[in-house]
Scaffold this motif. Structure first.
Motif, PDB file in Angstrom:
ATOM      1  N   UNK A  27       1.991  13.522   1.800  1.00  0.00           N
ATOM      2  CA  UNK A  27       0.620  13.020   1.714  1.00  0.00           C
ATOM      3  C   UNK A  27      -0.116  13.075   3.058  1.00  0.00           C
ATOM      4  N   UNK A  28       0.556  13.523   4.098  1.00  0.00           N
ATOM      5  CA  UNK A  28      -0.078  13.581   5.421  1.00  0.00           C
ATOM      6  C   UNK A  28      -1.290  14.494   5.442  1.00  0.00           C
ATOM      7  N   UNK A  29      -1.306  15.520   4.580  1.00  0.00           N
ATOM      8  CA  UNK A  29      -2.422  16.474   4.548  1.00  0.00           C
ATOM      9  C   UNK A  29      -3.205  16.380   3.243  1.00  0.00           C
ATOM     10  N   UNK A  30      -3.129  15.233   2.594  1.00  0.00           N
ATOM     11  CA  UNK A  30      -3.739  15.085   1.268  1.00  0.00           C
ATOM     12  C   UNK A  30      -5.182  14.609   1.333  1.00  0.00           C
TER      13      UNK A  30
ATOM     14  N   UNK B  62      10.810  17.891  25.298  1.00  0.00           N
ATOM     15  CA  UNK B  62       9.500  18.355  24.872  1.00  0.00           C
ATOM     16  C   UNK B  62       9.599  19.302  23.669  1.00  0.00           C
ATOM     17  N   UNK B  63      10.410  18.884  22.706  1.00  0.00           N
ATOM     18  CA  UNK B  63      10.578  19.665  21.478  1.00  0.00           C
ATOM     19  C   UNK B  63       9.413  19.418  20.523  1.00  0.00           C
ATOM     20  N   UNK B  64       9.166  20.385  19.651  1.00  0.00           N
ATOM     21  CA  UNK B  64       8.150  20.234  18.601  1.00  0.00           C
ATOM     22  C   UNK B  64       8.862  19.783  17.336  1.00  0.00           C
ATOM     23  N   UNK B  65       8.468  18.627  16.820  1.00  0.00           N
ATOM     24  CA  UNK B  65       9.168  18.073  15.661  1.00  0.00           C
ATOM     25  C   UNK B  65       8.216  17.225  14.831  1.00  0.00           C
ATOM     26  N   UNK B  66       8.431  17.213  13.529  1.00  0.00           N
ATOM     27  CA  UNK B  66       7.621  16.410  12.625  1.00  0.00           C
ATOM     28  C   UNK B  66       8.453  16.086  11.391  1.00  0.00           C
ATOM     29  N   UNK B  67       7.959  15.150  10.596  1.00  0.00           N
ATOM     30  CA  UNK B  67       8.626  14.735   9.361  1.00  0.00           C
ATOM     31  C   UNK B  67       7.712  15.041   8.189  1.00  0.00           C
ATOM     32  N   UNK B  68       8.288  15.520   7.108  1.00  0.00           N
ATOM     33  CA  UNK B  68       7.492  16.041   5.994  1.00  0.00           C
ATOM     34  C   UNK B  68       7.077  14.964   4.989  1.00  0.00           C
ATOM     35  N   UNK B  69       6.162  14.109   5.395  1.00  0.00           N
ATOM     36  CA  UNK B  69       5.508  13.228   4.419  1.00  0.00           C
ATOM     37  C   UNK B  69       4.399  14.042   3.757  1.00  0.00           C
TER      38      UNK B  69
ATOM     39  N   UNK C  30      -5.785  19.516  -6.210  1.00  0.00           N
ATOM     40  CA  UNK C  30      -5.607  18.714  -5.003  1.00  0.00           C
ATOM     41  C   UNK C  30      -4.180  18.825  -4.479  1.00  0.00           C
ATOM     42  N   UNK C  31      -3.219  18.908  -5.401  1.00  0.00           N
ATOM     43  CA  UNK C  31      -1.832  19.081  -4.998  1.00  0.00           C
ATOM     44  C   UNK C  31      -1.639  20.400  -4.243  1.00  0.00           C
ATOM     45  N   UNK C  32      -2.175  21.484  -4.820  1.00  0.00           N
ATOM     46  CA  UNK C  32      -2.026  22.792  -4.193  1.00  0.00           C
ATOM     47  C   UNK C  32      -2.752  22.844  -2.856  1.00  0.00           C
ATOM     48  N   UNK C  33      -3.948  22.251  -2.792  1.00  0.00           N
ATOM     49  CA  UNK C  33      -4.694  22.210  -1.528  1.00  0.00           C
ATOM     50  C   UNK C  33      -3.919  21.436  -0.464  1.00  0.00           C
ATOM     51  N   UNK C  34      -3.338  20.299  -0.889  1.00  0.00           N
ATOM     52  CA  UNK C  34      -2.583  19.478   0.044  1.00  0.00           C
ATOM     53  C   UNK C  34      -1.358  20.204   0.577  1.00  0.00           C
ATOM     54  N   UNK C  35      -0.666  20.924  -0.310  1.00  0.00           N
ATOM     55  CA  UNK C  35       0.523  21.662   0.113  1.00  0.00           C
ATOM     56  C   UNK C  35       0.150  22.805   1.060  1.00  0.00           C
ATOM     57  N   UNK C  36      -0.957  23.481   0.747  1.00  0.00           N
ATOM     58  CA  UNK C  36      -1.415  24.569   1.620  1.00  0.00           C
ATOM     59  C   UNK C  36      -1.811  24.035   2.988  1.00  0.00           C
ATOM     60  N   UNK C  37      -2.541  22.923   3.001  1.00  0.00           N
ATOM     61  CA  UNK C  37      -2.943  22.319   4.275  1.00  0.00           C
ATOM     62  C   UNK C  37      -1.719  21.842   5.066  1.00  0.00           C
ATOM     63  N   UNK C  38      -0.727  21.319   4.339  1.00  0.00           N
ATOM     64  CA  UNK C  38       0.491  20.855   5.016  1.00  0.00           C
ATOM     65  C   UNK C  38       1.186  22.016   5.730  1.00  0.00           C
ATOM     66  N   UNK C  39       1.267  23.150   5.053  1.00  0.00           N
ATOM     67  CA  UNK C  39       1.882  24.327   5.670  1.00  0.00           C
ATOM     68  C   UNK C  39       1.090  24.783   6.896  1.00  0.00           C
ATOM     69  N   UNK C  40      -0.240  24.661   6.814  1.00  0.00           N
ATOM     70  CA  UNK C  40      -1.072  25.033   7.965  1.00  0.00           C
ATOM     71  C   UNK C  40      -0.778  24.143   9.165  1.00  0.00           C
ATOM     72  N   UNK C  41      -0.567  22.849   8.901  1.00  0.00           N
ATOM     73  CA  UNK C  41      -0.255  21.929   9.988  1.00  0.00           C
ATOM     74  C   UNK C  41       1.135  22.200  10.561  1.00  0.00           C
ATOM     75  N   UNK C  42       2.088  22.574   9.697  1.00  0.00           N
ATOM     76  CA  UNK C  42       3.414  22.938  10.201  1.00  0.00           C
ATOM     77  C   UNK C  42       3.314  24.169  11.103  1.00  0.00           C
ATOM     78  N   UNK C  43       2.531  25.145  10.679  1.00  0.00           N
ATOM     79  CA  UNK C  43       2.348  26.347  11.481  1.00  0.00           C
ATOM     80  C   UNK C  43       1.718  26.006  12.835  1.00  0.00           C
ATOM     81  N   UNK C  44       0.714  25.129  12.794  1.00  0.00           N
ATOM     82  CA  UNK C  44       0.055  24.721  14.036  1.00  0.00           C
ATOM     83  C   UNK C  44       1.043  24.022  14.969  1.00  0.00           C
ATOM     84  N   UNK C  45       1.873  23.156  14.396  1.00  0.00           N
ATOM     85  CA  UNK C  45       2.858  22.455  15.222  1.00  0.00           C
ATOM     86  C   UNK C  45       3.818  23.437  15.889  1.00  0.00           C
ATOM     87  N   UNK C  46       4.326  24.390  15.109  1.00  0.00           N
ATOM     88  CA  UNK C  46       5.281  25.357  15.648  1.00  0.00           C
ATOM     89  C   UNK C  46       4.656  26.232  16.736  1.00  0.00           C
TER      90      UNK C  46
END
Length: 233
Positions: free
Chosen positions: A32-35, A23-30, A189-205
């Motif tokens: 465009x996932x938050x784009x 039950x580990x928390x894990x993801x892969x950094x695509x 859009x690039x900066x927004x996507x990167x910021x949103x991606x970090x938010x999703x990583x934080x949520x996952x952790x």
């Protein structure tokens, strides 16, 4: 971690099983996932979409590189340039296959032609392929010879309009008879996507819901990539 999960499917399955068992928390950094681009495609063509642009007719992916590896990848150049685990298909095309399969589901390779250097070691020079995803024809044209270090385009054509992803985070859409509409400045859009991606990583952790692809979804992408690289007449 790297976008290509592994070229060893047995190792990948063992890793996924361990993640699930422990039950580990894990993801892969695509990236465009938050784009914005992926969000627009899901609204237009994803499961449950009301098809505001009508039925999807085709998807085209076009990638060009002035050289491979790209200049800023010099530190990992030897690995990225070799056929065993490197190449632009695993490193870059995988991002767009992820988008394709996140929106439409698994893709089947109908035909692929891969050109390799004669040394038997170097990674691919070009890939031309035809796939099908959810009954929609998909074409891929990728290779060296571009004027820029990295030039990419993904065009989704429907019977009442089209959506284009360009230069990673740039997004435009056009309905029949209307002018092309940009979804925003590409750099914003690039900066927004990167910021949103970090938010999703934080949520996952933190154990909260997120939209990042898990290892199983990444393995599905890698299977498509490896099938493309194997070639199919």
């Amino acid at each position: 971690m790297r976008e290509a999960l592994t070229t060893d499917f047995e190792a990948a399955r063992a890793c996924i099983e361990r993640i699930e068992r422990e039950r580990q928390r894990a993801a892969v950094n695509y990236s465009l996932a938050s784009s914005t681009g992926l969000a627009q495609l899901q609204l237009a063509f994803g499961a449950g979409s009301r098809r505001p642009m009508g039925a999807l007719q085709s998807v085209g992916i076009d990638l060009r590189f002035a050289a491979w590896p790209r200049p800023w990848q010099a530190g990992a150049g030897a690995w990225l340039a070799q056929r065993a685990e490197g190449g632009f298909s695993r490193e870059v095309l995988s991002h767009f296959i992820f988008v394709l399969q996140r929106v439409l589901g698994p893709a089947q390779v109908v035909r692929s032609r891969v050109e390799y250097p004669d040394d038997g070691v170097g990674s691919e020079l070009s890939v031309e392929a035809e796939l099908v995803a959810a009954g929609v024809p998909v074409t891929i044209s990728a290779g060296l010879g571009g004027e820029r270090a990295d030039d990419n385009r993904m065009l989704w054509r429907a019977n009442e309009g089209e959506i284009e992803l360009r230069d990673w985070f740039g997004v435009t859409q056009q309905r029949q008879g209307e002018r092309i509409q940009s979804m925003g400045d590409a750099e914003t859009l690039r900066m927004n996507g990167m910021t949103d991606q970090l938010s999703h990583w934080s949520a996952m952790l933190d154990g909260h819901s997120h939209s990042l692809p898990g290892f199983a979804e990444a393995l599905a992408v890698q299977k498509t990539i490896e099938t493309l690289l194997a070639g199919k007449a």
